[in-house]
Design an enzyme around this catalytic site. Structure first.
Site, PDB file in Angstrom:
ATOM      1  N   ASP A  22       0.945  -1.383  -0.063  1.00 53.64           N
ATOM      2  CA  ASP A  22       0.041  -0.004   0.084  1.00 53.64           C
ATOM      3  C   ASP A  22       0.910   1.342   0.115  1.00 53.64           C
ATOM      4  O   ASP A  22       2.005   1.378   0.558  1.00 53.64           O
ATOM      5  CB  ASP A  22      -1.120   0.060   1.135  1.00 53.64           C
ATOM      6  N   ASN A  70     -10.969  -2.414  -5.518  1.00 55.32           N
ATOM      7  CA  ASN A  70     -10.182  -1.618  -6.019  1.00 55.32           C
ATOM      8  C   ASN A  70     -11.032  -1.430  -7.550  1.00 55.32           C
ATOM      9  O   ASN A  70     -10.681  -0.339  -8.247  1.00 55.32           O
ATOM     10  CB  ASN A  70      -8.826  -2.290  -6.348  1.00 55.32           C
TER      11      ASN A  70
HETATM   12  C1  IPE Z   1      -5.468  -2.733  -0.366  1.00 57.98           C
HETATM   13  O1  IPE Z   1      -5.172  -1.502  -0.436  1.00 57.98           O
HETATM   14  C2  IPE Z   1      -5.521  -3.581  -1.519  1.00 57.98           C
HETATM   15  C3  IPE Z   1      -4.174  -3.632  -2.142  1.00 57.98           C
HETATM   16  C4  IPE Z   1      -3.161  -3.345  -1.537  1.00 57.98           C
HETATM   17  C5  IPE Z   1      -4.194  -4.191  -3.340  1.00 57.98           C
HETATM   18  P1  IPE Z   1      -6.145  -0.174  -0.695  1.00 57.98           P
HETATM   19  O2  IPE Z   1      -5.349   0.908  -0.791  1.00 57.98           O
HETATM   20  O3  IPE Z   1      -7.003  -0.595  -1.784  1.00 57.98           O
HETATM   21  O4  IPE Z   1      -6.949  -0.659   0.713  1.00 57.98           O
HETATM   22  P2  IPE Z   1      -7.617   0.652   1.507  1.00 57.98           P
HETATM   23  O5  IPE Z   1      -9.030   1.134   0.275  1.00 57.98           O
HETATM   24  O6  IPE Z   1      -7.148   1.713   2.065  1.00 57.98           O
HETATM   25  O7  IPE Z   1      -8.527   0.033   2.523  1.00 57.98           O
HETATM   26  C1  IPE Z   2      -1.499   0.281  -3.203  1.00 56.32           C
HETATM   27  O1  IPE Z   2      -1.173   1.680  -3.525  1.00 56.32           O
HETATM   28  C2  IPE Z   2      -1.614  -0.301  -4.700  1.00 56.32           C
HETATM   29  C3  IPE Z   2      -3.090  -0.686  -5.026  1.00 56.32           C
HETATM   30  C4  IPE Z   2      -4.114  -0.581  -4.140  1.00 56.32           C
HETATM   31  C5  IPE Z   2      -3.562  -1.332  -6.231  1.00 56.32           C
HETATM   32  P1  IPE Z   2      -2.483   2.485  -3.368  1.00 56.32           P
HETATM   33  O2  IPE Z   2      -2.838   3.112  -4.803  1.00 56.32           O
HETATM   34  O3  IPE Z   2      -3.574   1.940  -2.678  1.00 56.32           O
HETATM   35  O4  IPE Z   2      -1.925   3.829  -2.888  1.00 56.32           O
HETATM   36  P2  IPE Z   2      -2.630   4.969  -1.564  1.00 56.32           P
HETATM   37  O5  IPE Z   2      -3.002   4.196  -0.380  1.00 56.32           O
HETATM   38  O6  IPE Z   2      -3.717   5.715  -2.441  1.00 56.32           O
HETATM   39  O7  IPE Z   2      -1.258   5.749  -1.473  1.00 56.32           O
HETATM   40 MG    MG Z   3      -3.987   2.427  -0.580  1.00 55.13          MG
END
Ligand code: IPE
Ligand code: IPE
Ligand code: MG
Length: 248
Positions: A22, A70
């Site tokens: 993340d 997502n």
């Molecule tokens: C969790 O990350 C899913 C992945 C790392 C693929 P998100 O960024 O989507 O999670 P939330 O929305 O902050 O809970």
């Molecule tokens: C994790 O990084 C990747 C996926 C969930 C695919 P994020 O895209 O969630 O990054 P933040 O949480 O917005 O910084």
């Molecule tokens: Mg995230």
């Protein structure tokens, strides 16, 4: 600093490490770049972490790459993530084979775009004979989906008379999950400072050690993994017992 790796006790390694990757978006923002640049930069972290885990002797590394939730992101970002997935999988097969790493995937894969499914299937087939480590990508994955799926599959086996409800125990249930055959992760890592599970491996992490780090995923390196493992190795896993019972 440089010998974090040598401090890792290879006799007490987690067999399975799961990571919620993340912070790509926030990392990009911090660098004044679009979110997609963060996802692209995260590929290097995937490579480094995979290599570090395999070198140590970890058996399974599961990476949460795309959650069912997502899909709710802007279409542009979803498309970019899917394109990055196809490109990365195609590019990395060579390295996976060189490093004797098998690729696997968990999630509702049939709902991924055709192109992603094809690339994934091919990479899984092309690395199927590798034995050093299994790299599991969680794609269009959600733990509630996985559990519902397992329940439906067991229910239909009961309906058709191939299973009795009395025979359903933890082992039978585990084998109905997408992670069948894999040990539960001893260590779950989440980057970016968020301290939630976001629908990842709910059943399998019942007794996992949780490790949260403020590091954004694109900054995660081999040393970050060693640091997490060292933290894990300093914990006492009691499984309900007392400290005196466990420390022998
Ligand atoms: C969790 O990350 C899913 C992945 C790392 C693929 P998100 O960024 O989507 O999670 P939330 O929305 O902050 O809970
Ligand atoms: C994790 O990084 C990747 C996926 C969930 C695919 P994020 O895209 O969630 O990054 P933040 O949480 O917005 O910084
Ligand atoms: Mg995230």
């Amino acid at each position: 600093m440089e010998d974090l790796k040598s401090q890792v006790d290879t006799e007490n390694l987690p067999r399975h490490i799961a990571i919620i990757m993340d912070g790509n978006g926030r990392w990009a923002k911090q660098h004044g770049k679009p979110r997609v640049f963060g996802h692209q930069s995260g590929v290097k972290s995937v490579r480094e972490t995979t290599e570090a885990a395999a070198e140590l002797g970890v058996e399974y590394l599961t990476l949460y790459a795309f959650s069912t939730e997502n899909w709710n992101r802007p279409k542009f970002e979803v498309n970019a993530l899917m394109a990055l997935l196809v490109e990365t999988i195609r590019k990395e097969v060579k390295t996976l084979n060189k490093n004797n790493i098998r690729l696997a995937a968990i999630g509702d894969l049939g709902r991924l775009p055709e192109k992603s499914q094809k690339a994934l299937k091919k990479a899984i087939e092309d690395t199927a004979g590798n034995t050093r480590m299994t790299l599991v990508l969680a794609l269009n994955y959600s733990a509630k989906w996985e559990i519902m799926n397992a329940v439906k599959s067991l229910a239909s086996q009961v309906e058709s008379g191939n299973l009795t409800s009395e025979a359903i125990d933890e082992e039978v249930f585990s084998n109905a999950l997408a992670t069948r055959g894999m040990p539960d992760p001893e260590l779950l890592i989440r980057t970016s400072g968020e301290t939630r599970i976001s629908n990842f491996l709910l059943w399998q992490i019942a007794y996992s050690e949780l490790y949260f780090t403020p590091t954004f995923w694109p900054d995660f390196r081999k040393d970050s993994l060693y640091t997490a493992i060292l933290d894990y190795q300093n914990r006492e896993r009691r499984f309900g017992k007392t400290s005196e019972q466990v420390a022998k």
